[in-house]
Enzyme design. Structure first.
Site, PDB file in Angstrom:
ATOM      1  N   HIS A  32       0.845  -1.192   0.000  1.00 23.13           N
ATOM      2  CA  HIS A  32       0.000   0.000   0.000  1.00 23.13           C
ATOM      3  C   HIS A  32       0.876   1.235   0.000  1.00 23.13           C
ATOM      4  CE1 HIS A  32      -3.059   2.911   1.360  1.00 23.13           C
ATOM      5  NE2 HIS A  32      -3.933   2.064   0.893  1.00 23.13           N
TER       6      HIS A  32
ATOM      7  N   ASP B 265      -8.049  -4.743  -0.297  1.00 23.30           N
ATOM      8  CA  ASP B 265      -8.532  -5.237  -1.587  1.00 23.30           C
ATOM      9  C   ASP B 265      -8.339  -6.744  -1.757  1.00 23.30           C
ATOM     10  OD1 ASP B 265      -9.249  -2.641  -2.635  1.00 23.30           O
ATOM     11  OD2 ASP B 265      -7.108  -2.246  -2.735  1.00 23.30           O
TER      12      ASP B 265
END
Length: 432
Positions: A308, A366
């Site tokens: 991320h 996700d």
């Protein structure tokens, strides 16, 4: 924001006089160097592509500590809110700064519920789109068009108008999303039902038909509510910054949220869960994971759903999402679903592999959300649309905060120009 005792001193090796810059501290997180007067003092700009080290505003809404893997909404850890609150309570918190008491909770839930219908002419607006149009394209148009239907709440300088616009956006977004989906598959629209919860009502509008009464599965409604909470806000990301930038010009809130939706559509932002699901499908079975891992190291394959921009530790939202995936598959699918087996084994292998540990490639939200949404019956084209639905409250809360900030100015990033220097026009017959 408070001024701290020490200052930052900018010195130059060419003998130019040094410049003292004030330093400010927030309640938590890094201090910031105030460079607002840098150009006036030095004739220079800073250069920061992607805003990796630039704070564009001061905000009291969301805080992320990427090194610790921490996400706070108004100070509350995301894990606590996702497991103990519902989505509308979280909306109230983001908009107002505090969780509602019992009376406030009842009033807020009722207020949102009473605004879930949209103007009937919106369905005629929908007919201008092709049936196979991407739902994000449709949603961008529908939300932008809201200002034409609800122009009685577009005076951005009126606090009451801002409040009404916020409620309308949160309330009507599930209706618009469901309408976009139904239009694409050729089914009749389902009107909202006020005796259902926010998430239960959305599931009915998505998957119900007039032929028979739709029974909301409480496990799915709770899982969807949790997904909405996890995605409600995430500090100054690309789409939120887009909403703020659009709002800084004085644009109405519906236009600003439409701009945020357009930004979210990018695969690097809102489409990552679809990419992660496609990756798991391509791997297919746990037996193929060692081969896939080696392919990632050799840069033949992309590892989606890991790592991320902000989190350099385990994404706190991923832990909650993993639990939701198990609950949903237990309720409506196969708890031994091959994709879930692949996901769990891939996570286990990656978390114990030095290659990924050194690069801080931990699972993000996700990674499991695609599996969960797919098991609930949502097609992959709707994944980013659901993200936009959930993020609407964060966008509107950030927009409201920006509107109330006296130090806010119209956004105007600077640049490092690398084009031609000034030159004279040459007539076409004399150009070589």
């Amino acid at each position: 924001m408070k001024l701290v005792d020490n200052k930052a001193t900018l010195s130059f090796s060419n003998g130019s006089p040094s410049v003292d810059l004030p330093v400010y501290a927030g309640n938590i997180g890094p201090d910031v160097i105030d460079i607002r007067k840098l150009y006036a003092q030095t004739g220079m700009f800073t250069y920061d592509p992607g805003f990796l080290s630039t704070a564009s505003c001061q905000s009291a809404i969301t805080y992320i500590d990427g090194d610790k893997g921490e996400l706070l909404y108004r100070g509350y850890p995301i894990e606590q809110l996702a497991t103990q609150c519902d989505y509308l309570d979280t909306c109230y918190l983001l908009l107002n700064g505090e969780l509602p008491n019992e009376s406030q909770r009842g009033d807020f839930h009722k207020l949102v519920t009473n605004h879930t219908m949209v103007n009937e002419q919106m369905q005629f607006f929908l007919r201008g789109f092709r049936r196979d149009a991407h739902p994000m394209a449709v949603l961008t148009g529908l939300v932008g068009g809201l200002s034409a239907f609800y122009h009685d709440s577009t005076d951005i300088n009126n606090p009451k108008h801002r409040e009404i616009a916020a409620i309308r956006l949160i309330a009507k977004m599930p209706t618009l999303v469901a309408m976009a989906y139904k239009y694409g598959i050729g089914q009749p629209y389902m009107y909202p039902k006020n005796d259902l919860s926010y998430s239960g009502n959305f599931l009915r509008m998505m998957f119900g038909t007039p032929c028979e009464e739709y029974q909301v599965n409480p496990v799915l409604a709770r899982a969807l509510d949790r997904i909405f909470i996890l995605h409600a806000d995430h500090e100054q990301n690309a789409s939120t910054s887009t909403v703020r930038l659009a709002g800084s010009s004085g644009a109405n809130p519906f236009a600003c949220i439409a701009a945020g939706i357009a930004c979210l559509w990018g695969p690097s932002h809102g489409g990552a869960n679809e990419e992660a699901l496609n990756m798991l499908k391509e791997i297919g079975t746990p037996e193929r994971i060692p081969e896939f891992i080696e392919g990632v190291k050799d840069r033949k394959y992309k590892l989606m759903g890991f790592g991320h921009r902000v989190y350099k530790n385990y994404d706190p939202r991923a832990k909650v999402m993993q639990q939701s995936a198990h609950e949903v598959l237990e309720a409506v699918g196969d708890p031994n679903d091959p994709l879930l087996q692949v996901a769990r084994e891939l996570e286990r292998v990656a978390l114990n592999d030095e290659y990924f540990i050194e690069r801080k490639l931990f699972p993000n939200v996700d990674f499991y959300s695609g599996i969960t949404l797919s098991a609930m019956g949502f097609p992959t084209t709707m994944f980013t649309v659901l993200f936009a639905l959930a993020r609407t409250v964060g966008w509107i809360a950030q927009w409201q905060e920006m509107m109330e900030d006296p130090s806010q100015k119209i956004g105007r990033p600077r640049q490092l120009y690398t084009g031609p220097t000034q030159r004279d026009y040459v007539p076409v017959e004399r150009r070589g």
